[in-house]
Scaffold this motif. Structure first.
Motif, PDB file in Angstrom:
ATOM      1  N   ILE A 172      -5.635  -1.068  -3.139  1.00  0.00           N
ATOM      2  CA  ILE A 172      -6.783  -1.702  -3.777  1.00  0.00           C
ATOM      3  C   ILE A 172      -7.700  -2.320  -2.726  1.00  0.00           C
ATOM      4  CG2 ILE A 172      -7.519  -3.529  -5.329  1.00  0.00           C
ATOM      5  CD1 ILE A 172      -4.875  -3.125  -6.810  1.00  0.00           C
ATOM      6  N   GLN A 178      -4.669  -0.349 -13.695  1.00  0.00           N
ATOM      7  CA  GLN A 178      -4.962  -0.092 -12.287  1.00  0.00           C
ATOM      8  C   GLN A 178      -6.464  -0.046 -12.066  1.00  0.00           C
ATOM      9  OE1 GLN A 178      -3.140   3.373 -10.631  1.00  0.00           O
ATOM     10  NE2 GLN A 178      -3.875   2.957  -8.585  1.00  0.00           N
ATOM     11  N   PRO A 179      -6.972  -0.856 -11.124  1.00  0.00           N
ATOM     12  CA  PRO A 179      -8.408  -0.850 -10.853  1.00  0.00           C
ATOM     13  C   PRO A 179      -8.832   0.463 -10.199  1.00  0.00           C
ATOM     14  CG  PRO A 179      -7.300  -2.607  -9.630  1.00  0.00           C
ATOM     15  CD  PRO A 179      -6.262  -1.840 -10.341  1.00  0.00           C
ATOM     16  N   SER A 180     -10.004   0.932 -10.580  1.00  0.00           N
ATOM     17  CA  SER A 180     -10.528   2.150  -9.957  1.00  0.00           C
ATOM     18  C   SER A 180     -11.506   1.751  -8.854  1.00  0.00           C
ATOM     19  CB  SER A 180     -11.233   3.017 -10.994  1.00  0.00           C
ATOM     20  OG  SER A 180     -12.283   2.299 -11.591  1.00  0.00           O
ATOM     21  N   LEU A 181     -11.457   2.495  -7.754  1.00  0.00           N
ATOM     22  CA  LEU A 181     -12.294   2.190  -6.600  1.00  0.00           C
ATOM     23  C   LEU A 181     -13.465   3.158  -6.510  1.00  0.00           C
ATOM     24  CD1 LEU A 181      -9.495   1.655  -3.932  1.00  0.00           C
ATOM     25  CD2 LEU A 181     -10.690  -0.088  -5.245  1.00  0.00           C
ATOM     26  N   THR A 182     -14.587   2.668  -5.995  1.00  0.00           N
ATOM     27  CA  THR A 182     -15.739   3.522  -5.762  1.00  0.00           C
ATOM     28  C   THR A 182     -15.560   4.238  -4.425  1.00  0.00           C
ATOM     29  OG1 THR A 182     -16.964   1.790  -4.634  1.00  0.00           O
ATOM     30  CG2 THR A 182     -17.225   1.931  -7.041  1.00  0.00           C
ATOM     31  N   GLU A 183     -16.428   5.191  -4.153  1.00  0.00           N
ATOM     32  CA  GLU A 183     -16.370   5.923  -2.885  1.00  0.00           C
ATOM     33  C   GLU A 183     -16.586   4.991  -1.701  1.00  0.00           C
ATOM     34  OE1 GLU A 183     -15.763   9.137  -2.012  1.00  0.00           O
ATOM     35  OE2 GLU A 183     -15.135   9.503  -4.079  1.00  0.00           O
ATOM     36  N   CYS A 196      -0.951  -6.532  -9.229  1.00  0.00           N
ATOM     37  CA  CYS A 196      -1.560  -6.378  -7.910  1.00  0.00           C
ATOM     38  C   CYS A 196      -0.759  -7.237  -6.941  1.00  0.00           C
ATOM     39  CB  CYS A 196      -3.017  -6.827  -7.934  1.00  0.00           C
ATOM     40  SG  CYS A 196      -4.061  -5.771  -8.927  1.00  0.00           S
ATOM     41  N   TYR A 245      -1.374  -1.744  -6.089  1.00  0.00           N
ATOM     42  CA  TYR A 245      -1.034  -1.810  -7.506  1.00  0.00           C
ATOM     43  C   TYR A 245       0.373  -1.255  -7.706  1.00  0.00           C
ATOM     44  CZ  TYR A 245      -1.299  -0.943 -12.524  1.00  0.00           C
ATOM     45  OH  TYR A 245      -1.063  -0.927 -13.864  1.00  0.00           O
ATOM     46  N   ASN A 252      -3.306   6.258  -2.866  1.00  0.00           N
ATOM     47  CA  ASN A 252      -4.011   6.099  -4.139  1.00  0.00           C
ATOM     48  C   ASN A 252      -3.663   4.795  -4.865  1.00  0.00           C
ATOM     49  OD1 ASN A 252      -1.432   6.769  -4.890  1.00  0.00           O
ATOM     50  ND2 ASN A 252      -2.001   8.474  -6.189  1.00  0.00           N
ATOM     51  N   GLN A 275     -15.869   1.763  -1.511  1.00  0.00           N
ATOM     52  CA  GLN A 275     -14.674   0.951  -1.316  1.00  0.00           C
ATOM     53  C   GLN A 275     -13.569   1.759  -0.641  1.00  0.00           C
ATOM     54  OE1 GLN A 275     -14.151  -0.211  -5.388  1.00  0.00           O
ATOM     55  NE2 GLN A 275     -14.924  -2.281  -5.009  1.00  0.00           N
ATOM     56  N   MET A 276     -13.380   3.015  -1.042  1.00  0.00           N
ATOM     57  CA  MET A 276     -12.365   3.861  -0.417  1.00  0.00           C
ATOM     58  C   MET A 276     -12.697   4.125   1.047  1.00  0.00           C
ATOM     59  SD  MET A 276     -11.120   6.534  -3.347  1.00  0.00           S
ATOM     60  CE  MET A 276     -12.718   7.079  -3.890  1.00  0.00           C
TER      61      MET A 276
END
Length: 110
Positions: free
Chosen positions: A105, A34-39, A69, A64, A102, A41-42
């Motif tokens: 993506i 699962q890709p992690s998002l930056t602040e 995806c 995800y 959560n 991007q969120m």
């Protein structure tokens, strides 16, 4: 006397257990983490969701699920930021879908 007809030969599917095992191995190889998002991007996803909700624009929603995806198109119906839940109507079957925030993506307009 009956004719047996033409039978196709499948070399790796001679034993059903072996065929199932091969399918599972192929599926596991195609999984991604699962890709992690930056602040930032969120925050951008949040603004896009709010705009899509108020303007009733169609959007692409990428999320995800089980190592993949998936992208769907639809319309936002409800966003619950406290419960971290989004409700949207997909464009294909016109069904309501609930999704956790959560797993999102990317959200883009069509």
């Amino acid at each position: 006397m009956q004719n047996r007809g033409m039978k196709k030969w499948r070399p790796f599917a001679t034993m059903p257990e072996q065929y199932i095992g091969l399918q599972e191995i192929i599926k596991k190889q195609s999984e991604i983490p699962q890709p992690s998002l930056t602040e930032d991007q969120m925050e951008q996803i949040n603004f896009t969701l709010i705009e899509a909700l108020h303007t009733n624009k169609q959007f692409y929603l990428t999320y995800y699920k089980r190592g993949q995806c998936i992208t769907e198109t639809g319309f936002i119906q409800f966003v619950d930021s406290l419960g971290e839940l989004i409700v949207f109507i997909d464009d294909v079957f016109k069904l309501k879908n609930k999704m956790r925030l959560n797993v999102l993506i990317d959200v883009r307009f069509v």
